[in-house]
Design a protein around this motif. Structure first.
Motif, PDB file in Angstrom:
ATOM      1  N   THR A  28       0.558 -15.821  -3.566  1.00 17.13           N
ATOM      2  CA  THR A  28       0.960 -14.580  -4.221  1.00 17.13           C
ATOM      3  C   THR A  28       0.675 -14.713  -5.701  1.00 17.13           C
ATOM      4  OG1 THR A  28       2.730 -12.940  -4.409  1.00 17.13           O
ATOM      5  CG2 THR A  28       3.388 -15.251  -4.624  1.00 17.13           C
ATOM      6  N   TRP A  32       0.722  -9.258  -8.634  1.00 14.95           N
ATOM      7  CA  TRP A  32       0.985  -8.493  -7.404  1.00 14.95           C
ATOM      8  C   TRP A  32       2.458  -8.114  -7.338  1.00 14.95           C
ATOM      9  CZ3 TRP A  32       3.961  -7.883  -3.162  1.00 14.95           C
ATOM     10  CH2 TRP A  32       3.483  -7.039  -2.155  1.00 14.95           C
ATOM     11  N   ARG A  36       3.623  -4.205  -7.620  1.00 14.44           N
ATOM     12  CA  ARG A  36       4.069  -3.589  -6.359  1.00 14.44           C
ATOM     13  C   ARG A  36       5.573  -3.369  -6.311  1.00 14.44           C
ATOM     14  NH1 ARG A  36      -0.056  -2.519  -2.344  1.00 14.44           N
ATOM     15  NH2 ARG A  36      -1.895  -3.382  -3.339  1.00 14.44           N
ATOM     16  N   CYS A 112      21.831  -3.620   2.847  1.00 11.25           N
ATOM     17  CA  CYS A 112      21.669  -3.199   1.443  1.00 11.25           C
ATOM     18  C   CYS A 112      22.534  -1.989   1.097  1.00 11.25           C
ATOM     19  CB  CYS A 112      20.208  -2.908   1.145  1.00 11.25           C
ATOM     20  SG  CYS A 112      19.167  -4.367   1.313  1.00 11.25           S
ATOM     21  N   ARG A 151       5.085 -14.191   2.729  1.00 18.33           N
ATOM     22  CA  ARG A 151       5.010 -13.676   1.356  1.00 18.33           C
ATOM     23  C   ARG A 151       5.363 -12.203   1.266  1.00 18.33           C
ATOM     24  NH1 ARG A 151      -1.430 -12.800  -0.098  1.00 18.33           N
ATOM     25  NH2 ARG A 151      -1.837 -11.383   1.634  1.00 18.33           N
ATOM     26  N   GLY A 214       7.469  -3.186   5.660  1.00 19.49           N
ATOM     27  CA  GLY A 214       7.672  -2.738   4.280  1.00 19.49           C
ATOM     28  C   GLY A 214       7.273  -1.307   4.000  1.00 19.49           C
ATOM     29  N   LYS A 215       6.072  -0.928   4.454  1.00 17.78           N
ATOM     30  CA  LYS A 215       5.568   0.421   4.143  1.00 17.78           C
ATOM     31  C   LYS A 215       6.452   1.500   4.762  1.00 17.78           C
ATOM     32  CE  LYS A 215       0.700   0.573   2.969  1.00 17.78           C
ATOM     33  NZ  LYS A 215       1.098   0.523   1.559  1.00 17.78           N
ATOM     34  N   HIS A 249      20.275   1.411  -5.539  1.00 17.82           N
ATOM     35  CA  HIS A 249      20.011   0.097  -4.949  1.00 17.82           C
ATOM     36  C   HIS A 249      18.711  -0.424  -5.551  1.00 17.82           C
ATOM     37  CE1 HIS A 249      19.277  -3.130  -2.275  1.00 17.82           C
ATOM     38  NE2 HIS A 249      18.360  -2.507  -1.543  1.00 17.82           N
ATOM     39  N   ASN A 252      13.038  -1.898  -5.273  1.00 16.99           N
ATOM     40  CA  ASN A 252      11.649  -1.835  -5.712  1.00 16.99           C
ATOM     41  C   ASN A 252      11.556  -0.740  -6.780  1.00 16.99           C
ATOM     42  OD1 ASN A 252       8.885  -1.146  -5.944  1.00 16.99           O
ATOM     43  ND2 ASN A 252       8.468  -1.871  -3.882  1.00 16.99           N
ATOM     44  N   ARG A 254       9.196   0.980  -7.647  1.00 16.11           N
ATOM     45  CA  ARG A 254       8.417   2.139  -7.190  1.00 16.11           C
ATOM     46  C   ARG A 254       9.283   3.099  -6.365  1.00 16.11           C
ATOM     47  NH1 ARG A 254       4.545  -0.904  -3.982  1.00 16.11           N
ATOM     48  NH2 ARG A 254       3.688   1.054  -3.240  1.00 16.11           N
ATOM     49  N   ILE A 255      10.295   2.552  -5.653  1.00 19.32           N
ATOM     50  CA  ILE A 255      11.211   3.427  -4.902  1.00 19.32           C
ATOM     51  C   ILE A 255      12.097   4.191  -5.898  1.00 19.32           C
ATOM     52  CG2 ILE A 255      13.142   3.505  -3.256  1.00 19.32           C
ATOM     53  CD1 ILE A 255      11.918   1.072  -1.853  1.00 19.32           C
ATOM     54  N   ASN A 279      15.844  -7.798  -5.060  1.00 16.00           N
ATOM     55  CA  ASN A 279      16.745  -7.110  -4.133  1.00 16.00           C
ATOM     56  C   ASN A 279      17.867  -8.068  -3.716  1.00 16.00           C
ATOM     57  OD1 ASN A 279      17.992  -5.832  -2.012  1.00 16.00           O
ATOM     58  ND2 ASN A 279      16.091  -5.141  -1.041  1.00 16.00           N
TER      59      ASN A 279
HETATM   60  O1  UT7 Z   1      16.602  -2.903   0.568  1.00 17.59           O
HETATM   61  C1  UT7 Z   1      15.873  -2.014   1.351  1.00 17.59           C
HETATM   62  C2  UT7 Z   1      14.835  -2.739   2.023  1.00 17.59           C
HETATM   63  N1  UT7 Z   1      13.580  -2.954   1.446  1.00 17.59           N
HETATM   64  C3  UT7 Z   1      12.813  -2.158   0.724  1.00 17.59           C
HETATM   65  O2  UT7 Z   1      13.225  -1.138   0.219  1.00 17.59           O
HETATM   66  C4  UT7 Z   1      11.363  -2.524   0.577  1.00 17.59           C
HETATM   67  C5  UT7 Z   1      10.464  -1.387   0.936  1.00 17.59           C
HETATM   68  N2  UT7 Z   1       9.039  -1.693   0.875  1.00 17.59           N
HETATM   69  C6  UT7 Z   1       8.413  -2.105  -0.267  1.00 17.59           C
HETATM   70  O3  UT7 Z   1       9.028  -2.278  -1.299  1.00 17.59           O
HETATM   71  C7  UT7 Z   1       6.899  -2.290  -0.235  1.00 17.59           C
HETATM   72  O4  UT7 Z   1       6.381  -1.729   0.952  1.00 17.59           O
HETATM   73  C8  UT7 Z   1       6.460  -3.781  -0.348  1.00 17.59           C
HETATM   74  C9  UT7 Z   1       6.745  -4.273  -1.758  1.00 17.59           C
HETATM   75  C10 UT7 Z   1       7.209  -4.603   0.667  1.00 17.59           C
HETATM   76  C11 UT7 Z   1       4.959  -3.887  -0.096  1.00 17.59           C
HETATM   77  O5  UT7 Z   1       4.228  -3.039  -0.973  1.00 17.59           O
HETATM   78  P1  UT7 Z   1       3.021  -2.166  -0.402  1.00 17.59           P
HETATM   79  O6  UT7 Z   1       2.427  -1.463  -1.549  1.00 17.59           O
HETATM   80  O7  UT7 Z   1       3.576  -1.338   0.730  1.00 17.59           O
HETATM   81  O8  UT7 Z   1       2.000  -3.262   0.066  1.00 17.59           O
HETATM   82  P2  UT7 Z   1       1.424  -3.535   1.537  1.00 17.59           P
HETATM   83  O9  UT7 Z   1       2.495  -4.013   2.450  1.00 17.59           O
HETATM   84  O10 UT7 Z   1       0.606  -2.357   1.946  1.00 17.59           O
HETATM   85  O11 UT7 Z   1       0.414  -4.733   1.241  1.00 17.59           O
HETATM   86  C12 UT7 Z   1      -0.764  -4.555   0.457  1.00 17.59           C
HETATM   87  C13 UT7 Z   1      -1.539  -5.851   0.463  1.00 17.59           C
HETATM   88  C14 UT7 Z   1      -1.754  -6.433   1.856  1.00 17.59           C
HETATM   89  O12 UT7 Z   1      -3.042  -6.984   1.879  1.00 17.59           O
HETATM   90  P3  UT7 Z   1      -4.249  -6.197   2.613  1.00 17.59           P
HETATM   91  O13 UT7 Z   1      -3.800  -6.015   4.025  1.00 17.59           O
HETATM   92  O14 UT7 Z   1      -4.380  -4.909   1.854  1.00 17.59           O
HETATM   93  O15 UT7 Z   1      -5.404  -7.130   2.413  1.00 17.59           O
HETATM   94  C15 UT7 Z   1      -0.740  -7.532   1.947  1.00 17.59           C
HETATM   95  O16 UT7 Z   1      -1.120  -8.567   2.809  1.00 17.59           O
HETATM   96  O17 UT7 Z   1      -0.807  -6.854  -0.266  1.00 17.59           O
HETATM   97  C16 UT7 Z   1      -0.698  -8.038   0.531  1.00 17.59           C
HETATM   98  N3  UT7 Z   1       0.548  -8.717   0.181  1.00 17.59           N
HETATM   99  C17 UT7 Z   1       0.668  -9.577  -0.831  1.00 17.59           C
HETATM  100  N4  UT7 Z   1      -0.239 -10.071  -1.721  1.00 17.59           N
HETATM  101  C18 UT7 Z   1       0.222 -10.931  -2.648  1.00 17.59           C
HETATM  102  C19 UT7 Z   1       1.757  -8.569   0.771  1.00 17.59           C
HETATM  103  N5  UT7 Z   1       2.669  -9.349   0.151  1.00 17.59           N
HETATM  104  C20 UT7 Z   1       2.008  -9.991  -0.856  1.00 17.59           C
HETATM  105  C21 UT7 Z   1       2.418 -10.901  -1.836  1.00 17.59           C
HETATM  106  N6  UT7 Z   1       1.492 -11.353  -2.705  1.00 17.59           N
HETATM  107  N7  UT7 Z   1       3.692 -11.334  -1.945  1.00 17.59           N
END
Ligand code: UT7
Length: 322
Positions: A28, A32, A36, A112, A151, A214-215, A249, A252, A254-255, A279
């Motif tokens: 990571t 990133w 994100r 949460c 990750r 996550g998404k 809460h 993120n 972005r949320i 979080n």
């Molecule tokens: O408390 C309530 C519960 N939780 C939440 O509210 C979390 C809600 N979700 C989120 O905050 C976001 O969806 C995340 C932060 C978890 C992820 O962000 P995203 O913009 O939805 O990213 P993604 O899951 O679409 O991943 C994009 C890319 C992927 O690579 P590919 O498939 O595009 O090649 C992931 O594999 O980022 C990659 N990736 C990472 N890269 C570097 C995922 N985690 C990591 C990381 N470091 N830690």
């Protein structure tokens, strides 16, 4: 009868883990994680440090802020997903450590959203006259539920605790009253697979690890939180524009930004501390609240909206006048 907030406190463990530290352990990067999520660092419990230790420190700070002792409390409610032991509750551990020898103590589990759920329960105990002075705590050591090889989840969470002391006070029943004006709770158990832990006493017999789509959670978060805020404001008969502070809460950035945009809330009214602790599940709302109270942003008489969403899925909002 209204639940007045008379004390507020929080606690973070001393061990700081930055994004750069994580980048040394897994694939990571600081870039990133920051772009994100907005998270820069999180706190992780030390070896042997437990959820009840975090909860006790936050409770002590809230009691001190209220100028009362543990024996002045007649009910302790702790929101947690990471109890020291499967039983007894963390709340009973807090009860013992603050020197409270009467009353009752129990945990609430809504991940949460736990702090919002615990506040709702406390408010109902006070409104019905079953308790006068309630200690409401949110405490979690989410680092214990992480799969440190994943990750996509392990970079998001951290450990911490926050607490409020509520005291029964008379109001006149209008939204000009001090204290909790309403609490709106929601859940949809069909959405289990979006966010859960793959273990437990009656399944694997192990603690398990957090799993998240996550998404999908992200999408539900913005929609559900915005709806909860609108429901809370409508029930209290206030406009969203009249609310002075939004204390969300901290999952993120972005949320937080997406919800504020959806409801046309100016970013300057949103309290954000996610950069500094990630979080922290049930601890995140009271941690953010304690920060904005301590730095003088939240002042007596102002309208404050608390909201959260988490595993279950569960979500909710609380509107209160500080
Ligand atoms: O408390 C309530 C519960 N939780 C939440 O509210 C979390 C809600 N979700 C989120 O905050 C976001 O969806 C995340 C932060 C978890 C992820 O962000 P995203 O913009 O939805 O990213 P993604 O899951 O679409 O991943 C994009 C890319 C992927 O690579 P590919 O498939 O595009 O090649 C992931 O594999 O980022 C990659 N990736 C990472 N890269 C570097 C995922 N985690 C990591 C990381 N470091 N830690």
């Amino acid at each position: 009868m209204r639940s007045h907030v008379v004390g507020c406190g929080s606690y973070l463990p001393s061990q700081v883990v930055t994004n750069h530290d994580l980048a040394k352990r897994m694939d990571t990067s600081d870039e990133w994680i920051r772009t994100r999520t907005g998270i820069r660092e999180r706190r992780i419990v030390a070896e042997g440090e437990k959820t009840s230790d975090l909860a006790f420190e936050a409770s002590n700070a809230a009691l001190k802020d209220a100028g009362i002792s543990g024996n002045d409390i007649d009910l302790v409610i702790c929101a947690t997903t990471t109890p020291d032991e499967t039983f007894p509750s963390v709340a009973t551990m807090i009860q013992a450590r603050i020197g409270m020898t009467h009353g009752a103590a129990f945990d609430v589990q809504a991940v949460c959203s736990g702090f919002i759920y615990a506040l709702a329960v406390a408010d109902n105990f006070i409104r019905t006259g079953q308790a006068r002075t309630v200690l409401v705590v949110g405490a979690d050591a989410m680092s214990k539920l992480m799969d440190w090889n994943d990750r996509t989840t392990s970079v998001l969470f951290g450990d911490g605790a926050g607490a409020l002391v509520l005291n029964a006070g008379e109001g006149n029943g209008t939204n000009a009253d001090r204290g909790v004006l309403n609490t709106k709770l929601f859940s949809d158990g069909r959405l289990h697979d979006m966010l859960y832990v793959d273990g437990g006493p009656s399944t694997t017999g192990t603690t398990g690890h957090l799993r998240m789509l996550g998404k999908a959670v992200f999408h539900h978060a913005v929609t559900n939180i915005a709806a909860a805020i609108e429901a809370s404001a409508a029930e209290a008969g206030v406009s969203i524009y009249d609310i002075d502070w939004f204390v969300p809460h901290q999952a993120n950035q972005r949320i937080l930004d997406g919800t504020a945009r959806k409801l046309h809330i100016p970013p300057g009214k949103v309290v954000s501390t996610v950069a500094l602790h990630g979080n922290t599940s049930a601890a995140s709302v009271p941690l953010a609240l304690a920060t904005a109270v301590a730095d003088g942003r939240i002042k007596p008489g102002q309208l404050v909206l608390l909201e959260a969403m988490g595993g279950g899925l569960t979500w909710g909002a609380t509107l209160l006048r500080w």
